[in-house]
Design a protein around this motif. Sequence first.
Motif, PDB file in Angstrom:
ATOM      1  N   ALA A  29       0.846  -1.193   0.000  1.00 40.50           N
ATOM      2  CA  ALA A  29       0.000   0.000   0.000  1.00 40.50           C
ATOM      3  C   ALA A  29       0.880   1.241   0.000  1.00 40.50           C
ATOM      4  N   VAL A  30       0.504   2.220  -0.838  1.00 36.38           N
ATOM      5  CA  VAL A  30       1.270   3.460  -0.962  1.00 36.38           C
ATOM      6  C   VAL A  30       0.294   4.634  -0.974  1.00 36.38           C
ATOM      7  N   GLY A  31       0.536   5.606  -0.114  1.00 35.45           N
ATOM      8  CA  GLY A  31      -0.325   6.781  -0.071  1.00 35.45           C
ATOM      9  C   GLY A  31       0.467   8.069  -0.127  1.00 35.45           C
ATOM     10  N   THR A  32      -0.069   9.067  -0.861  1.00 37.22           N
ATOM     11  CA  THR A  32       0.550  10.392  -0.936  1.00 37.22           C
ATOM     12  C   THR A  32      -0.513  11.436  -0.606  1.00 37.22           C
ATOM     13  N   ARG A  33      -0.235  12.695  -0.937  1.00 36.14           N
ATOM     14  CA  ARG A  33      -1.114  13.780  -0.525  1.00 36.14           C
ATOM     15  C   ARG A  33      -2.499  13.713  -1.169  1.00 36.14           C
ATOM     16  N   ASN A  34      -2.601  13.079  -2.327  1.00 35.41           N
ATOM     17  CA  ASN A  34      -3.902  13.060  -3.008  1.00 35.41           C
ATOM     18  C   ASN A  34      -4.217  11.735  -3.694  1.00 35.41           C
ATOM     19  N   ARG A  35      -3.493  10.667  -3.305  1.00 39.79           N
ATOM     20  CA  ARG A  35      -3.724   9.405  -3.993  1.00 39.79           C
ATOM     21  C   ARG A  35      -3.336   8.229  -3.107  1.00 39.79           C
ATOM     22  N   PHE A  36      -4.140   7.169  -3.204  1.00 42.99           N
ATOM     23  CA  PHE A  36      -3.831   5.910  -2.522  1.00 42.99           C
ATOM     24  C   PHE A  36      -3.762   4.808  -3.560  1.00 42.99           C
ATOM     25  N   ARG A  37      -2.721   3.978  -3.476  1.00 43.51           N
ATOM     26  CA  ARG A  37      -2.552   2.887  -4.422  1.00 43.51           C
ATOM     27  C   ARG A  37      -2.261   1.587  -3.685  1.00 43.51           C
ATOM     28  N   GLU A  48       1.847  -4.759 -10.382  1.00 45.84           N
ATOM     29  CA  GLU A  48       0.480  -4.686 -10.885  1.00 45.84           C
ATOM     30  C   GLU A  48      -0.354  -3.788  -9.976  1.00 45.84           C
ATOM     31  N   LEU A  49      -0.990  -2.813 -10.544  1.00 42.70           N
ATOM     32  CA  LEU A  49      -1.827  -1.892  -9.784  1.00 42.70           C
ATOM     33  C   LEU A  49      -3.193  -2.525  -9.551  1.00 42.70           C
ATOM     34  N   LEU A  50      -3.481  -2.888  -8.311  1.00 43.31           N
ATOM     35  CA  LEU A  50      -4.753  -3.508  -7.962  1.00 43.31           C
ATOM     36  C   LEU A  50      -5.858  -2.481  -7.750  1.00 43.31           C
ATOM     37  N   TYR A  51      -5.475  -1.359  -7.157  1.00 38.61           N
ATOM     38  CA  TYR A  51      -6.510  -0.386  -6.749  1.00 38.61           C
ATOM     39  C   TYR A  51      -5.886   1.000  -6.668  1.00 38.61           C
ATOM     40  N   GLU A  52      -6.648   1.996  -7.073  1.00 35.99           N
ATOM     41  CA  GLU A  52      -6.193   3.382  -6.985  1.00 35.99           C
ATOM     42  C   GLU A  52      -7.374   4.266  -6.647  1.00 35.99           C
ATOM     43  N   ASP A  53      -7.129   5.241  -5.777  1.00 42.35           N
ATOM     44  CA  ASP A  53      -8.206   6.106  -5.342  1.00 42.35           C
ATOM     45  C   ASP A  53      -7.648   7.490  -5.065  1.00 42.35           C
ATOM     46  N   ASP A  54      -8.325   8.503  -5.546  1.00 40.77           N
ATOM     47  CA  ASP A  54      -7.968   9.882  -5.210  1.00 40.77           C
ATOM     48  C   ASP A  54      -8.551  10.200  -3.848  1.00 40.77           C
ATOM     49  N   SER A  55      -7.681  10.357  -2.876  1.00 43.08           N
ATOM     50  CA  SER A  55      -8.168  10.516  -1.505  1.00 43.08           C
ATOM     51  C   SER A  55      -7.220  11.388  -0.707  1.00 43.08           C
TER      52      SER A  55
END
Length: 385
Positions: A29-37, A48-55
């Motif tokens: 899991a990787v999170g930044t200021r405006n995105r979670f992956r 492989e990118l399983l999930y991405e969310d602007d959060s």
Amino acid sequence: MSFSHSSGDDDENRVFVNFNHESTFSSLAVGTRNRFRLYNIKDLDRLELLYEDDSDYTAIAERLFSSSLLAIVSLSSPRKLRVCHYKKRTEITSFSYTNTILAVKLNRLRLVVCLEDSIFIYNITDLKFIHSIRQTQRNPNGIIALASSSEQCYLAYPAKQDKGEVNIFDAHKLDNKLTIAAHDNPLVSLTFDTKGTKLATASDRGTVIRVFDTSNGDCIYEFRRGYARCVSIYSLSFSPDSQFLCASSNTETVHIFKLNEPQPQDDNLAVIFKSYVKKFCQTAGYFDSVADIMNQWRSFATVKLPLVSPGSRTICAITYSNQRSNVLIATTDGYLYVYDLNLNEGGDCTLIRQHRLIDDIACSDGQQSSTTATATTSTSSPSSS
């Protein structure tokens, strides 16, 4: 163990990284200021990118093994835990607390939430509250560990704030099991092996790492990361077969220790040397410390990380896949490093892959990616919890 990193007061460069807690370490899991992956890392050559969310900033993210269940705490709402089904992009439930959530752990039986002075335990199947451990010793860094095994469903947390004692709680039977006097200094890291039969501990001195038998609290292994220099241990992690233990810290070196070798025995030369030291030492305490150092093992293998930015933190893991043995190091600079681990000879590990995990913050000074972080969006997702 998971980490968020911020350079000074610059929240623009805050990064969160965390492996899922199972023997295969199949996702990151990787999170930044405006995105979670959420990345699938089973294929270390191509993530492989399983999930991405602007959060909002992610402060904590825990995935239940390889399921679709995620437990998430955001920086903007540090007292609220959201439990989500990422495949369906739905929130299952949420919990609010009076203080900041410092850690969250999951296994097939329990969900555990750690605050500074209390721990809450939930049944994972229906997410119902079942137990609390209140008025614990102050634990401002949320130092806890939960075994992934259902048979040995143990929870470990500091027993004292100023000393390295650790409580082991049976989260299945909801009963205290034992207390271990692990170190003289406060604890900074705890981790169970896959079966929950071993517990590794490190204190804020960072020089000695110990492994305990969870059935009786006996110290069965003792490893020395260094002799003089005190460091901050950031993470401890067992290999899937519990034969190796890796430790990352605030230095550029990650140490890998081997557990399946017999304890070193005194030979004639060692006996003579100890007798000589004892004769000239004035206090038994000094002699004991010398003897302890002689009986501690150094690392079996080491990883030398590239230059990282000041304040960056690391988490480490050992994986076996496709007849390969690797050491993984994720950094709060936003990189995943993959090193080859020789299980027979040890020694210096070779860097074989370097992935850039994020593209929405500036690269740290001195960092250059030898391998572009290529991620393909998944068309299939893991099974639901």
